[in-house]
Write an enzyme that holds these catalytic residues in place. Structure first.
Site, short mmCIF file in Angstrom:
data_model
loop_
_atom_site.label_atom_id
_atom_site.label_comp_id
_atom_site.label_asym_id
_atom_site.label_seq_id
_atom_site.Cartn_x
_atom_site.Cartn_y
_atom_site.Cartn_z
N CYS A 204 40.11 24.21 -3.11
CA CYS A 204 41.31 24.78 -2.48
C CYS A 204 41.77 26.09 -3.11
O CYS A 204 41.63 27.15 -2.52
CB CYS A 204 42.44 23.77 -2.52
SG CYS A 204 42.12 22.35 -1.47
N1 LIG Z 1 39.38 18.45 -1.44
C1 LIG Z 1 40.65 18.70 -1.41
O1 LIG Z 1 41.36 18.43 -2.37
C2 LIG Z 1 41.31 19.31 -0.17
C3 LIG Z 1 42.69 19.27 -0.08
C4 LIG Z 1 43.31 19.81 1.04
C5 LIG Z 1 42.54 20.41 2.02
N2 LIG Z 1 41.19 20.47 1.90
C6 LIG Z 1 40.43 21.10 2.99
O2 LIG Z 1 39.85 20.08 3.79
C7 LIG Z 1 38.59 20.50 4.29
C8 LIG Z 1 37.53 19.49 3.90
O3 LIG Z 1 37.41 19.47 2.49
P1 LIG Z 1 36.79 18.25 1.70
O4 LIG Z 1 37.18 18.46 0.26
O5 LIG Z 1 37.15 16.96 2.37
O6 LIG Z 1 35.23 18.53 1.89
P2 LIG Z 1 34.03 17.54 1.53
O7 LIG Z 1 32.86 18.42 1.24
O8 LIG Z 1 34.46 16.53 0.53
O9 LIG Z 1 33.75 16.74 2.88
C9 LIG Z 1 33.31 17.33 4.03
C10 LIG Z 1 32.40 16.33 4.77
O10 LIG Z 1 32.09 16.93 6.02
C11 LIG Z 1 30.74 16.66 6.31
N3 LIG Z 1 30.30 17.65 7.30
C12 LIG Z 1 29.94 18.93 7.11
N4 LIG Z 1 29.67 19.51 8.29
C13 LIG Z 1 29.85 18.58 9.25
C14 LIG Z 1 29.75 18.58 10.65
N5 LIG Z 1 29.39 19.68 11.33
N6 LIG Z 1 30.00 17.43 11.31
C15 LIG Z 1 30.35 16.31 10.65
N7 LIG Z 1 30.50 16.26 9.31
C16 LIG Z 1 30.26 17.38 8.61
C17 LIG Z 1 30.03 16.72 4.98
O11 LIG Z 1 28.81 16.01 5.01
C18 LIG Z 1 31.09 16.07 4.06
O12 LIG Z 1 30.89 14.68 3.95
C19 LIG Z 1 38.36 21.89 3.72
O13 LIG Z 1 38.78 22.84 4.67
C20 LIG Z 1 39.27 21.94 2.52
O14 LIG Z 1 39.69 23.26 2.21
C21 LIG Z 1 40.55 19.92 0.82
#
Ligand SMILES: NC(=O)c1ccc[n+]([C@@H]2O[C@H](COP(=O)([O-])OP(=O)(O)OC[C@H]3O[C@@H](n4cnc5c(N)ncnc54)[C@H](O)[C@@H]3O)[C@@H](O)[C@H]2O)c1
Length: 448
Positions: A272
């Site tokens: 983030c």
């Molecule tokens: N990690 C955090 O603390 C956090 C907090 C707030 C917001 N976010 C935001 O949330 C979003 C996701 O982050 P995250 O940390 O959960 O990511 P992550 O990498 O943990 O998870 C993403 C998942 O999406 C899957 N994926 C990728 N492309 C795909 C597709 N086309 N179809 C289906 N699945 C797909 C991946 O295999 C993975 O399992 C980002 O935009 C991030 O900035 C993250």
């Protein structure tokens, strides 16, 4: 359509689809399933899907027993088959939004998820984007996909943005008790998305547009980045003045209004804070505006790993040693305490820089036994008295709570502490060097 979907949501008869089962998508899926909704989680990773269907969670904040129970109750299923999403009444998208090599937004995951939506969308569907992104994404990327299908947003289908605020490892705030901001393309979109999230989240905060909701998240994370940049600069200032930065911050933190405590450290990490502000900076560059606060904070924060390495070099130099050939034990490679996530962790930069200068670097992290980087697996060492005594320098990069800091003090010769983790240890063997070394010793200070 609006009333039918609203009724389904209120009766908890709506099926919720989640695209992307990571740090954000999986806790959300679990919350909906625990709330009685049938949840279909779609992820492109076979490993993730197989694990979940076998009752194993890959996310620290979600327990395997919860997953196993929800799978057994048929409230949650994970799949790599996007066709399953045709059954969903609402779809939340939680796919990664990284930066490309030139630090511009990499929208490929959101575009791929939008493609999945376009293949499975139908009348009466609510789509909510959760991935952090630049203002305008929901309207510019997702809206055309739905209208191209001949669906009218606000009447046939509904579209909103709702930023995820999950804070991995936070023992107090999690998906359910963290207020959720929601902004739709039309008022009906906002109402339906608010209704869906209010069914499982304690407080929903509606805003009037998707752009406002997108910008809320960027403001929150830019606020953190800028304030961390400020205290990091304050650490450098204190070092030059010979003042204890931690003492200054603690004392300033006693002001009951108008001050919020941030602490300096080796840099910023995670998916983030180091990335999100650049989404806004990029968007503003397209409008010929330079976001100076974002750029400055990023410049200071990204220099912190080099600053830590400089501290290590100086501290070794005091002992007539060079970085080249010294054994350096890194404590903590996760990007923040008590979690197992190394994404964008400043520890990786600290290690790289030390190695580039010829150091023999090993690491210990109670949450990370090994990790892969650039195609190589790096395995950590056990924390033992011998390991501590072998190291020419021990560098605390992440202050996990489970580390025995007194053990470090009693066995290491030199500790470079970038987090003030040694503050509570009783002074015995180690020489401790902080990010800002103190020249003035106060009346109560122990002689060095
Ligand atoms: N990690 C955090 O603390 C956090 C907090 C707030 C917001 N976010 C935001 O949330 C979003 C996701 O982050 P995250 O940390 O959960 O990511 P992550 O990498 O943990 O998870 C993403 C998942 O999406 C899957 N994926 C990728 N492309 C795909 C597709 N086309 N179809 C289906 N699945 C797909 C991946 O295999 C993975 O399992 C980002 O935009 C991030 O900035 C993250």
């Amino acid at each position: 359509m609006r009333d039918v979907l609203l009724q389904k949501i209120q009766d908890r008869k709506a099926t919720v689809g989640i695209i992307g089962l990571g740090y954000v998508g999986l806790p959300l899926a679990v919350e909906f399933a625990k709330g009685g909704f049938k949840v279909i989680g779609y992820d492109v990773s076979e490993r993730v899907v197989r694990g979940l269907m076998e009752g194993r969670s890959h996310i620290q904040d979600v327990s395997s027993s919860d997953i196993a129970k929800l799978v057994k109750q048929k409230l949650f299923e994970a799949t790599t088959d996007q066709e399953r999403l045709r059954q969903a009444d609402a779809i939340s998208i939680a796919v990664p939004t990284p930066l490309g090599k030139t630090r511009d937004p990499d929208m490929s995951y959101v575009i791929a998820a939008a493609d999945t939506v376009s293949r499975t969308a139908h009348k009466g569907l609510l789509v909510v984007l959760e991935s952090t992104t630049y203002p305008g994404t929901t309207r510019e990327v997702l809206l055309p996909i739905l209208t191209k299908l001949g669906l009218t947003v606000g009447e046939d289908v509904f579209l909103a943005f709702s930023p995820e605020r999950v804070d991995p490892g936070n023992p107090k705030y999690h998906t359910k008790n963290t207020p959720k901001v929601v902004g739709g393309i039309t008022q009906a979109c906002t109402e339906l998305a608010s209704a869906l999230y209010s069914s499982v989240i304690d407080e929903v905060v509606p805003v009037t547009t998707t752009e406002a909701a997108e910008l809320v998240k960027l403001l929150e994370n830019t606020f953190r980045s800028v304030n961390i940049g400020l205290v990091n600069e304050m650490a450098i200032v204190c070092d030059k003045l010979g003042v204890d930065v931690w003492e200054v911050i603690e004392a300033a933190g006693t002001k009951p209004f108008g001050f919020m405590k941030f602490t300096p450290g080796p840099g910023i990490g995670g998916h983030c804070i180091p990335l999100d502000p650049h989404y806004l900076a990029w968007k503003m560059r397209t409008l010929n505006y330079k976001t100076r606060f974002i750029d400055l904070a990023s410049e200071i924060n990204s220099q912190m790993p080099a600053y830590v390495v400089e501290k290590v070099a100086q501290a070794l130099n005091d002992e007539r040693k060079a970085v080249n050939g010294s054994r350096v034990l890194i404590i903590g490679v996760a990007y923040k305490p008590d979690i197992d996530d190394i994404r964008e962790s400043p520890a990786l930069d600290v290690m790289r820089l030390l190695e580039r200068n010829g150091a023999d670097v090993v690491f210990h992290d109670p949450h990370i036994a090994s990790y892969r980087e650039d195609g190589h697996t790096r395995t950590g060492v056990e924390l033992s008295n011998d390991e501590l005594r072998r190291a020419d320098a021990v560098v605390i990069v992440t202050d996990h709570r489970s580390i025995d800091y007194q053990m470090l003090m009693d066995n290491a010769a030199l500790i470079v502490d970038s987090r003030n983790a040694m503050a509570k240890a009783v002074k015995t063997r180690a020489r401790v060097v902080s990010l800002a070394s103190t020249r003035f010793t106060g009346m109560a200070a122990e002689p060095a």
